[in-house]
Design a protein around this motif. Structure first.
Motif, PDB file in Angstrom:
ATOM      1  N   UNK A  25       0.803  -1.210   0.000  1.00  0.00           N
ATOM      2  CA  UNK A  25       0.000   0.000   0.000  1.00  0.00           C
ATOM      3  C   UNK A  25       0.842   1.269   0.000  1.00  0.00           C
ATOM      4  N   UNK A  26       2.014   1.199   0.605  1.00  0.00           N
ATOM      5  CA  UNK A  26       2.853   2.393   0.652  1.00  0.00           C
ATOM      6  C   UNK A  26       4.308   1.976   0.795  1.00  0.00           C
ATOM      7  N   UNK A  27       5.183   2.879   0.406  1.00  0.00           N
ATOM      8  CA  UNK A  27       6.618   2.661   0.528  1.00  0.00           C
ATOM      9  C   UNK A  27       7.298   4.008   0.712  1.00  0.00           C
ATOM     10  N   UNK A  28       8.468   3.946   1.311  1.00  0.00           N
ATOM     11  CA  UNK A  28       9.278   5.151   1.441  1.00  0.00           C
ATOM     12  C   UNK A  28      10.746   4.760   1.392  1.00  0.00           C
ATOM     13  N   UNK A  29      11.544   5.623   0.820  1.00  0.00           N
ATOM     14  CA  UNK A  29      12.987   5.415   0.821  1.00  0.00           C
ATOM     15  C   UNK A  29      13.633   6.635   1.469  1.00  0.00           C
ATOM     16  N   UNK A  30      14.530   6.385   2.411  1.00  0.00           N
ATOM     17  CA  UNK A  30      15.216   7.482   3.090  1.00  0.00           C
ATOM     18  C   UNK A  30      16.716   7.213   3.080  1.00  0.00           C
ATOM     19  N   UNK A  31      17.470   8.282   3.213  1.00  0.00           N
ATOM     20  CA  UNK A  31      18.912   8.170   3.338  1.00  0.00           C
ATOM     21  C   UNK A  31      19.293   8.578   4.756  1.00  0.00           C
ATOM     22  N   UNK A  32      19.975   7.697   5.448  1.00  0.00           N
ATOM     23  CA  UNK A  32      20.362   7.934   6.845  1.00  0.00           C
ATOM     24  C   UNK A  32      21.843   7.590   6.990  1.00  0.00           C
ATOM     25  N   UNK A  65       6.591  -0.890  -6.250  1.00  0.00           N
ATOM     26  CA  UNK A  65       5.521  -0.313  -7.070  1.00  0.00           C
ATOM     27  C   UNK A  65       5.178   1.122  -6.694  1.00  0.00           C
ATOM     28  N   UNK A  66       5.257   1.448  -5.412  1.00  0.00           N
ATOM     29  CA  UNK A  66       4.950   2.814  -4.975  1.00  0.00           C
ATOM     30  C   UNK A  66       6.163   3.721  -5.161  1.00  0.00           C
ATOM     31  N   UNK A  67       7.335   3.203  -4.837  1.00  0.00           N
ATOM     32  CA  UNK A  67       8.560   4.005  -4.949  1.00  0.00           C
ATOM     33  C   UNK A  67       8.803   4.454  -6.381  1.00  0.00           C
ATOM     34  N   UNK A  68       8.547   3.570  -7.333  1.00  0.00           N
ATOM     35  CA  UNK A  68       8.828   3.932  -8.724  1.00  0.00           C
ATOM     36  C   UNK A  68       7.806   4.927  -9.265  1.00  0.00           C
ATOM     37  N   UNK A  69       6.695   5.074  -8.572  1.00  0.00           N
ATOM     38  CA  UNK A  69       5.727   6.102  -8.938  1.00  0.00           C
ATOM     39  C   UNK A  69       6.103   7.449  -8.310  1.00  0.00           C
ATOM     40  N   UNK A  70       6.569   7.402  -7.059  1.00  0.00           N
ATOM     41  CA  UNK A  70       6.938   8.640  -6.362  1.00  0.00           C
ATOM     42  C   UNK A  70       8.216   9.254  -6.939  1.00  0.00           C
ATOM     43  N   UNK A  71       9.184   8.408  -7.233  1.00  0.00           N
ATOM     44  CA  UNK A  71      10.477   8.849  -7.786  1.00  0.00           C
ATOM     45  C   UNK A  71      11.060  10.037  -7.016  1.00  0.00           C
ATOM     46  N   UNK A  72      11.201   9.873  -5.709  1.00  0.00           N
ATOM     47  CA  UNK A  72      11.749  10.939  -4.888  1.00  0.00           C
ATOM     48  C   UNK A  72      13.230  11.151  -5.187  1.00  0.00           C
TER      49      UNK A  72
END
Length: 231
Positions: free
Chosen positions: A143-150, A177-184
């Motif tokens: 349903x959701x995803x996030x990628x962060x740099x730490x 699937x969510x990350x490739x849509x957000x493309x942060x």
């Protein structure tokens, strides 16, 4: 304890925990996440599961320090066996572990009956695509995803719930699937670095002897995917 006590990684995980959840934090690392969530009034009850006595003692000490023994139970257990039916757990966090270990924990949870369609908030340190493959194969929708740099390392958070009909392409499971849509910006930075690494790997493979052709083909396919998703 406030959000500044949590690492950027754990603070991001905390954002995905729904209000009034009954939480199981597996591999709880001093119970920092459950303590923060309970003190913030976001979680009513939590299990801090640990597989070894040392981490269990550390978690128990932190829970006692904040006088939260009635709302947080530190429990010695292997994986999801930390969850008892009476706990009525509806949300499971497994963070800060390798993706293969997370897969194993989920598989064993299915076998022993402790995994029963709860909301999953997963933060693998590696093998993220393998975790997504497990979710897809076992009827979980992402349903959701996030990628962060730490501290120079990229972390992916995957939120999934049980749903019979959920289908993904190989590319979606590779990138998320969510990350490739957000493309942060963090997503693009991670995959630009990955592309540079794969370019070097491919050059080395071409110069090596007796490298299976399917390995070279797989590298080329993944590089093409990355170039496409970054375009």
């Amino acid at each position: 304890m406030n959000s500044h006590i949590l690492s950027q990684r754990l603070a991001a995980v905390a954002e995905f925990v729904p209000r009034k959840a009954r939480l199981a934090d597996i591999g709880s690392d001093h119970a920092y996440l459950p303590i923060f969530l309970v003190r913030a009034g976001k979680v009513d009850y939590a299990i801090a599961g640990e597989v070894a006595q040392g981490p269990l003692k550390a978690a128990s000490a932190q829970v006692k320090r904040y006088d939260l023994e009635e709302k947080i139970t530190a429990r010695l257990a292997d994986g999801l066996t930390a969850i008892y039916p009476k706990d009525q757990i509806d949300t499971i966090v497994i963070a800060g572990m390798g993706g293969i270990l997370i897969e194993s924990i989920l598989t064993n949870g299915q076998k022993d009956g402790s995994l029963k369609g709860q909301r999953l908030i997963l933060q693998p340190n590696n093998h993220e695509s393998d975790v997504r493959h497990w979710l897809a194969a076992n009827h979980y929708k992402i349903y959701d995803e996030q990628i962060i740099e730490d501290y120079g390392k990229f972390y992916e958070i995957i939120v999934a719930c049980y749903q019979e009909n959920s289908h993904y392409t190989s590319k979606e499971l590779y990138f998320g699937p969510v990350l490739m849509q957000k493309k942060t910006a963090s997503f693009q930075k991670k995959w630009q670095k990955k592309l540079e690494i794969k370019q070097k790997v491919l050059r080395n493979l071409k110069n090596a002897h007796r490298v299976p052709k399917d390995k070279i083909t797989a590298e080329k396919r993944q590089m093409a995917w990355i170039e496409e998703v970054l375009s």
